[in-house]
Design an enzyme around this catalytic site. Structure first.
Site, PDB file in Angstrom:
ATOM      1  N   ARG A  46     -17.583   8.516 -29.869  1.00 59.80           N
ATOM      2  CA  ARG A  46     -16.761   7.563 -30.623  1.00 59.80           C
ATOM      3  C   ARG A  46     -16.534   6.310 -29.772  1.00 59.80           C
ATOM      4  O   ARG A  46     -16.609   5.196 -30.243  1.00 59.80           O
ATOM      5  CB  ARG A  46     -15.419   8.185 -31.050  1.00 59.80           C
ATOM      6  CG  ARG A  46     -14.446   7.136 -31.573  1.00 59.80           C
ATOM      7  CD  ARG A  46     -13.288   7.649 -32.433  1.00 59.80           C
ATOM      8  NE  ARG A  46     -12.779   8.953 -32.107  1.00 59.80           N
ATOM      9  CZ  ARG A  46     -12.020   9.247 -31.026  1.00 59.80           C
ATOM     10  NH1 ARG A  46     -11.663   8.301 -30.185  1.00 59.80           N
ATOM     11  NH2 ARG A  46     -11.629  10.489 -30.819  1.00 59.80           N
ATOM     12  N   TYR A  98     -14.855 -12.035 -51.042  1.00 58.22           N
ATOM     13  CA  TYR A  98     -15.493 -10.799 -51.469  1.00 58.22           C
ATOM     14  C   TYR A  98     -14.412  -9.886 -52.075  1.00 58.22           C
ATOM     15  O   TYR A  98     -13.346  -9.714 -51.485  1.00 58.22           O
ATOM     16  CB  TYR A  98     -16.153 -10.136 -50.264  1.00 58.22           C
ATOM     17  CG  TYR A  98     -16.765  -8.804 -50.570  1.00 58.22           C
ATOM     18  CD1 TYR A  98     -17.942  -8.718 -51.311  1.00 58.22           C
ATOM     19  CD2 TYR A  98     -16.176  -7.624 -50.144  1.00 58.22           C
ATOM     20  CE1 TYR A  98     -18.505  -7.492 -51.603  1.00 58.22           C
ATOM     21  CE2 TYR A  98     -16.736  -6.387 -50.437  1.00 58.22           C
ATOM     22  CZ  TYR A  98     -17.901  -6.332 -51.160  1.00 58.22           C
ATOM     23  OH  TYR A  98     -18.457  -5.122 -51.461  1.00 58.22           O
ATOM     24  N   LYS A 195     -26.170  -5.860 -45.759  1.00 58.41           N
ATOM     25  CA  LYS A 195     -26.884  -6.899 -46.494  1.00 58.41           C
ATOM     26  C   LYS A 195     -28.086  -7.401 -45.676  1.00 58.41           C
ATOM     27  O   LYS A 195     -28.958  -6.627 -45.379  1.00 58.41           O
ATOM     28  CB  LYS A 195     -25.904  -7.998 -46.881  1.00 58.41           C
ATOM     29  CG  LYS A 195     -24.542  -7.478 -47.412  1.00 58.41           C
ATOM     30  CD  LYS A 195     -24.642  -6.733 -48.719  1.00 58.41           C
ATOM     31  CE  LYS A 195     -23.348  -6.003 -49.114  1.00 58.41           C
ATOM     32  NZ  LYS A 195     -22.113  -6.764 -49.079  1.00 58.41           N
TER      33      LYS A 195
HETATM   34  C1  PLP Z   1     -20.722  -6.467 -49.020  1.00 61.08           C
HETATM   35  C2  PLP Z   1     -19.775  -7.425 -48.412  1.00 61.08           C
HETATM   36  C3  PLP Z   1     -18.662  -6.974 -47.683  1.00 61.08           C
HETATM   37  C4  PLP Z   1     -18.314  -5.510 -47.553  1.00 61.08           C
HETATM   38  O1  PLP Z   1     -19.269  -4.815 -46.822  1.00 61.08           O
HETATM   39  P1  PLP Z   1     -19.583  -3.235 -47.017  1.00 61.08           P
HETATM   40  O2  PLP Z   1     -20.656  -3.000 -46.029  1.00 61.08           O
HETATM   41  O3  PLP Z   1     -19.989  -3.047 -48.443  1.00 61.08           O
HETATM   42  O4  PLP Z   1     -18.309  -2.514 -46.699  1.00 61.08           O
HETATM   43  C5  PLP Z   1     -17.833  -7.933 -47.117  1.00 61.08           C
HETATM   44  N1  PLP Z   1     -18.078  -9.244 -47.249  1.00 61.08           N
HETATM   45  C6  PLP Z   1     -19.131  -9.706 -47.952  1.00 61.08           C
HETATM   46  C7  PLP Z   1     -19.349 -11.181 -48.070  1.00 61.08           C
HETATM   47  C8  PLP Z   1     -20.015  -8.819 -48.549  1.00 61.08           C
HETATM   48  O5  PLP Z   1     -21.054  -9.281 -49.266  1.00 61.08           O
END
Ligand code: PLP
Length: 379
Positions: A46, A98, A195
């Site tokens: 961790r 978001y 992403k």
């Molecule tokens: C997807 C996203 C998040 C959240 O991320 P996760 O990996 O889904 O928890 C935060 N900010 C933006 C701009 C995003 O596109």
């Protein structure tokens, strides 16, 4: 070193035990110690795991920051940043955050005494007016999702610092290849690695990059204390994804621009939100601040009926939430990503019922355009 070289090599020495060129997945929870107090820098996974540490070093270098920390998701990363603050502190954030971030603030963190307000961060005078004596953090996204509003990072950073406020930028939409907020004066950069960084729609993760030693030590303490770490296999997936970030982003830029131009010229499309188009109200700022315009865009079909028809007719573009992967995703913000935003607020930030969002992938752009062409022909 150049960006692509760093993407492939930073933080990644050949494995000391075997010479493996790829950082191994250290799938272990603990590390054997030679004697009391004598170990190789790892005690419990961790606190630190070699695969995760390689990723953290790599991402820090790509954002041109000193310290990086990887978390179980983008939301876990944002939550960790928020726990740098305490009850009574005020956080000022963009009015079109978001949705998951807005939900975390309003439905979880408010219960712990943090206070939040929201402002159009593309308007400097509005940001100035919204800063309160208790404001500790300004959190922005640029471009915003899905109408692609741009905030001048250097300008809001200057404003924040003049009031002793930290600036955090959620850089998920751009990736460090296209935009590096720390170089523009931001204090904290956050990513959903889910992403563009991972880029292959096969893992969920997040990270935080910063420069200030005291802040970094506190965040590292929180990462270990609260424990929302990225696991070794997911860390390895992001390391692997990042190696091709530069070439993927170049193709996202090209395909994004080609599709924006196609849509802008299409008689059935009322308008297109893409910072690369000269018609975008902040096109000039986008050119200065970003090294490319990326693969995210949105367009107006005119009505919910029309949006439904297009989304039903597409074959190559997949109807799905999320973004930043190699495959093209198409979605309907009003009923999908922004469904929890009240209709009135949606209207105020430009999310109409006819708006369709595309995360343009890296397929052959002729195939994507042909798919959109036949889908728009149903209108
Ligand atoms: C997807 C996203 C998040 C959240 O991320 P996760 O990996 O889904 O928890 C935060 N900010 C933006 C701009 C995003 O596109």
């Amino acid at each position: 070193m150049g960006f692509s070289t760093d993407a492939i090599h930073a933080g990644q020495e050949p494995d000391p035990a075997t010479g493996a060129i790829t950082v191994p997945i250290y799938q272990t929870s603990t590390f054997v110690q030679e004697e009391l107090g004598k170990h190789k820098g790892y005690e419990y996974a961790r606190t630190a795991n070699p695969t995760r540490v390689a990723l953290e070093r790599n991402l820090a270098v790509l954002e041109r920051g000193k310290f990086g920390y990887a978390f179980a998701s983008g939301m876990a990363a944002i939550n960790a940043v928020m726990t740098l603050f305490k009850a009574g502190d005020h956080v000022l954030a963009g009015h079109n955050l978001y949705g998951g971030t807005f939900r975390l603030f309003e439905r979880v963190l408010r219960n712990f005494g943090l206070t939040f307000s929201y402002v159009d961060t593309s308007r400097l005078e509005d940001v100035q007016k919204a800063i309160q004596p208790s404001t500790r953090l300004l959190l922005i996204e640029t471009p915003t999702n899905p109408v692609m509003e741009i905030t001048d990072i250097a300008a809001v950073g200057g404003l924040a610092h003049a009031h002793n406020v930290l600036l955090a930028v959620d850089n998920t939409f751009m990736s460090p290849y296209l935009q590096r907020p720390l170089e523009l004066g931001a204090d904290i950069v956050i990513h959903s690695t889910t992403k563009y960084l991972n880029g292959h729609s096969d893992g969920v993760g997040g990270c935080v990059i910063l420069n200030d030693l005291a802040l970094a030590e506190r965040l590292k303490f929180i990462q270990n204390a609260a424990g929302a770490i990225l696991g070794p296999f997911d860390s390895w997936l992001v390391l692997r994804g990042v190696k091709t970030l530069a070439v993927r982003m170049e193709r996202h830029n090209q395909n994004g621009m080609a599709i924006a131009l196609f849509l802008a010229a299409h008689p059935k499309v009322k308008s297109v939100h893409y910072p690369g188009l000269p018609s975008h109200p902040q096109h000039e700022l986008a050119r200065q601040q970003m090294a490319g315009f990326g693969g995210m865009l949105a367009f107006e079909t005119g009505s919910l009926e029309n949006a439904k028809k297009v989304l039903k007719a597409v074959r190559l573009c997949s109807l799905a939430e999320s973004l930043g992967g190699v495959e093209t995703l198409i979605s309907h913000p009003a009923t999908m990503t922004h469904a929890s935003v009240p209709a009135e607020d949606r209207r105020r930030i430009g999310i109409t019922d006819g708006l369709v969002r595309i995360s343009v992938g890296i397929e052959d752009v002729e195939d994507l355009i042909a798919d959109l062409e036949q889908a728009l022909a149903t209108l």
